[in-house]
Design an enzyme around this catalytic site. Sequence first.
Site, PDB file in Angstrom:
ATOM      1  N   LYS A   1       0.843  -1.207   0.000  1.00 55.17           N
ATOM      2  CA  LYS A   1       0.000   0.000   0.000  1.00 55.17           C
ATOM      3  C   LYS A   1       0.875   1.252   0.000  1.00 55.17           C
ATOM      4  CE  LYS A   1      -4.005  -2.244   2.008  1.00 55.17           C
ATOM      5  NZ  LYS A   1      -4.672  -2.720   3.230  1.00 55.17           N
TER       6      LYS A   1
ATOM      7  N   GLN B   1      -4.992  -1.325   9.518  1.00 55.75           N
ATOM      8  CA  GLN B   1      -4.931  -2.671   8.945  1.00 55.75           C
ATOM      9  C   GLN B   1      -5.545  -3.692   9.908  1.00 55.75           C
ATOM     10  OE1 GLN B   1      -3.645  -3.441   5.736  1.00 55.75           O
ATOM     11  NE2 GLN B   1      -4.579  -5.407   6.177  1.00 55.75           N
TER      12      GLN B   1
ATOM     13  N   ASP C   1     -11.380   3.105   3.986  1.00 57.74           N
ATOM     14  CA  ASP C   1     -11.780   1.694   3.919  1.00 57.74           C
ATOM     15  C   ASP C   1     -13.307   1.574   3.876  1.00 57.74           C
ATOM     16  OD1 ASP C   1      -9.911  -0.303   3.622  1.00 57.74           O
ATOM     17  OD2 ASP C   1      -9.405  -0.417   5.755  1.00 57.74           O
TER      18      ASP C   1
END
Length: 290
Positions: free
Chosen positions: A54, A98, A121
């Site tokens: 990422k 995460q 997200d």
Amino acid sequence: MGADIIDGKAFAERLRARVAEAVPAFAAAAGRPPGLAVVLVGEDPASQVYVRSKGKATRAAGMESFEHRLPDTVSEAELIALVEALNRDPRVDGILVQLPLPAAIDDKAVIAAIDPAKDVDGFHVANAGRLAVGEEALVPCTPLGCLMLLKDRLGDLSGLEAVVIGRSNIVGKPMAQLLLGENATVTIAHSRTRDLPAVVRRADIVVAAVGRPEMVKGDWLRPGAVVIDVGINRVDGKLVGDVDFAGACETASAITPVPGGVGPMTIAVLLRNTLVAGATRLGLPAPEGV
Ligand code: NDP
């Protein structure tokens, strides 16, 4: 082997290129590049790989990457304090924590602490709710990537029968909402669904997000179905999806491979969401082409 292969890797590369092309206009208007903060707690090897890729993709798109690595002994309060600092940081347009988090930390509390305007997200209940009622929202990256591939393949999805297998908050539920938003007729199947093959056989579109290697068989599919395989399962050191790829190729008209299908879309959409989140928060024009 009749089915066309839906090349998610190539589509994702094009999307990343379009995001990179839109970055200079954002930077000119904002006086800085878009910024994505990624928070990793602990040493989970798969998470470390995701976070590294990422960061790399963020920088390659001309964006700023802020990486925060915390030991798995960190407390929930300390993690939330970091999220709140990132909420206040004007250089940060997107925040991604995460998952999975260590068992001692309540991931719901951490996600709830993220400013919904920076929730790239799309896991915050404010964004999930907006998606459900059909308002502008930051949408989870994987299902949004799947929708992009489906629209690229099929154009208008209106009236098509779609079956989503899996009802997680990360993939299945938002996928179903997105398909409903495109006027598909949507069925969500899960572990309690009776006669799954018969349900799947109705579908023009099948999205499999289960986490069971090669569960969906070729003879479950209606001839000509378009199949999106979200599954990532490691079997004997090899990655396989939730769909029996060889079998599905006999019946489907198109299918995403694993790897090289949905996986690369997730990071590309994350970059897209970061750019869109920044532009929306700053009241800038919507970025073009993404
Ligand atoms: P979850 O484990 O959270 O959800 C799995 C879903 O599948 C549940 O809703 C479960 O039903 C359902 N399910 C389990 N067994 C069956 C069965 N036998 N028949 C029908 N449904 C079943 O997984 P995620 O949604 O997080 O992920 C799904 C897959 O997608 C995984 O392989 C994951 O690795 C992959 N993934 C890939 C990403 C990418 O970037 N390509 C991103 C995210 C995930 P119930 O609710 O009843 O338990």
